[in-house]
Design an enzyme around this catalytic site. Structure first.
Site, PDB file in Angstrom:
ATOM      1  N   SER A 214      32.329  94.512  65.073  1.00 18.55           N
ATOM      2  CA  SER A 214      32.218  93.048  65.125  1.00 18.55           C
ATOM      3  C   SER A 214      31.020  92.487  64.367  1.00 18.55           C
ATOM      4  O   SER A 214      30.912  91.262  64.218  1.00 18.55           O
ATOM      5  CB  SER A 214      32.165  92.579  66.580  1.00 18.55           C
ATOM      6  OG  SER A 214      33.455  92.638  67.165  1.00 18.55           O
TER       7      SER A 214
ATOM      8  N   LYS B 219      31.799  90.085  61.645  1.00 15.45           N
ATOM      9  CA  LYS B 219      31.962  88.648  61.876  1.00 15.45           C
ATOM     10  C   LYS B 219      30.797  87.818  61.316  1.00 15.45           C
ATOM     11  O   LYS B 219      30.933  86.607  61.145  1.00 15.45           O
ATOM     12  CB  LYS B 219      32.141  88.377  63.372  1.00 15.45           C
ATOM     13  CG  LYS B 219      33.442  88.967  63.928  1.00 15.45           C
ATOM     14  CD  LYS B 219      33.538  88.818  65.433  1.00 15.45           C
ATOM     15  CE  LYS B 219      34.924  89.275  65.910  1.00 15.45           C
ATOM     16  NZ  LYS B 219      34.883  90.403  66.814  1.00 15.45           N
TER      17      LYS B 219
ATOM     18  N   SER C 249      32.901  86.354  70.301  1.00 16.00           N
ATOM     19  CA  SER C 249      33.369  87.485  69.482  1.00 16.00           C
ATOM     20  C   SER C 249      34.896  87.544  69.413  1.00 16.00           C
ATOM     21  O   SER C 249      35.501  88.618  69.409  1.00 16.00           O
ATOM     22  CB  SER C 249      32.815  88.812  70.014  1.00 16.00           C
ATOM     23  OG  SER C 249      32.837  89.807  69.013  1.00 16.00           O
TER      24      SER C 249
END
Length: 385
Positions: A56, A59, A119
């Protein structure tokens, strides 16, 4: 004999103490890196160029693409994108989600908060499709941006960081990306320190989710950035803290547990704060010195630096940092504004740690012929420019 033994023990203790106090920190992660943001200096690294799956932390680049477009005026925070079935499916498959529904019209700002704070993988796809038409095309934009900012060992194949062998990076590249985010989008970086985000979802009560960054909940000045987890990579974290005028950025991957991710990242950042100082040498456009001019309409010209200059040194070692100005002088007129007229050299313990151009802050015209002759005579007699 006893005195000799005592002396040996004392010397051994001093050596042991010295070696421990000067020992570099040990970080329980597969790969990690720590940077002083202002100076750009790397304070610690451990296999920083080892290829990883960024999970993640991907991102961060997803948000950078949006921030870029907003800055260019090609996108606004209140612009709305319609959620596709493709995006919605990720909210039902056990992934981290914002919990958007098919057909929802969601603002760019809410999608960004859903990505950064919650997230949400579903929010990533909705934003990617809204900007580029497909997630695949958006990933191309992400990789192009990565190369543009110097991420040489990174490829993005999706917007969320879900498991894909073609979505890879290094902690050094994630550090470059994090530094770029903080430096170029200070007006949007505040999203990364938000501790929770509430989404007024369709067909259910509003859902509030907390930020997964564990350092935000510690009293240490953390204000970002992004966690990550994949079974194959274990736990990762790109983090940053700001204390007074100092900022440090750390990236680690391959932590064995959530607890390790939190403790080891905090340990690394705290070590950087307590063991080092960041020294301001000069700010952009600061006048550093006045240099002698030969046969000019003025005898001095001011010299400035073109960028902020900081140096990071061990605590209480400022006395070893020295700045000298070097130039071939006196400088012969005419001199044009912004000409390079000298160098500023920075040394630490007699080792050169930086060389920077000095620029003329103004133009200096040549004297008329009579003044030049008088200057030459004066120099021959007195040796004075």
């Amino acid at each position: 004999m006893q005195n000799s033994i005592k002396l040996i023990l004392i010397l051994f203790s001093l050596i042991l103490f010295s070696s421990k106090s000067n020992a570099i920190i040990s970080v329980n992660a597969k790969t990690a890196i720590l940077q002083d943001y202002l100076s750009g200096e790397i304070l610690y690294e451990k296999d920083a160029d080892l290829s990883i799956y960024p999970a993640s932390m991907t991102k961060i680049m997803t948000s950078i693409i949006a921030f870029d477009l907003i800055k260019k005026g090609e996108l606004t925070l209140d612009e709305k994108f319609i959620v596709s079935e493709n995006a919605w499916r990720l909210s039902t498959a056990g992934y981290s989600s914002m919990f958007i529904m098919v057909g929802d019209e969601v603002s760019v700002e809410n999608l960004l908060r859903g990505i950064i704070v919650a997230s949400g993988n579903d929010a990533c796809i909705a934003l990617a499709e809204g900007i580029a038409g497909t997630e695949e095309e958006f990933a191309v934009l992400m990789t192009e941006k990565a190369l543009e900012i110097g991420m040489e060992n990174t490829n993005f194949s999706n917007s969320s960081g879900i498991n894909d062998p073609n979505n890879y990076s290094t902690v050094r590249d994630i550090l470059i990306m994090s530094n770029y985010l903080i430096k170029n989008y200070p007006e949007y970086y505040h999203y990364y320190k938000e501790k929770e985000f509430t989404w007024d979802r369709t067909g259910g009560d509003p859902i509030t989710q907390g930020n997964r960054n564990p350092l935000l909940y510690k009293n240490m000045g953390a204000d970002g950035i992004k966690t990550g987890y994949l079974a194959v990579e274990k736990y990762s974290l790109a983090s940053s803290i700001k204390k007074k005028n100092r900022r440090l950025i750390a990236v680690g991957s391959g932590f064995n547990s959530k607890n390790d991710r939190s403790k080891q990242s905090a340990k690394l950042l705290t070590w950087g704060l307590t063991k080092f100082d960041t020294i301001l040498i000069g700010k952009k456009n600061d006048v550093i010195s006045e240099l002698d001019v030969w046969q000019g309409r003025q005898k001095k010209v001011k010299a400035y630096i073109s960028s902020d200059i900081y140096k990071t040194i061990p605590k209480a070692k400022k006395k070893y940092l020295k700045v000298t100005v070097n130039y071939d002088g006196p400088l012969e007129a005419p001199i044009e504004k912004n000409d390079v007229i000298g160098k500023m050299k920075i040394t630490y313990k007699d080792e050169v740690v930086g060389n920077y151009d000095l620029f003329a802050s103004e133009s200096v015209q040549k004297q008329n012929i009579i003044s030049r002759i008088l200057s030459s005579i004066n120099f021959l007699i007195w040796g004075d420019v």
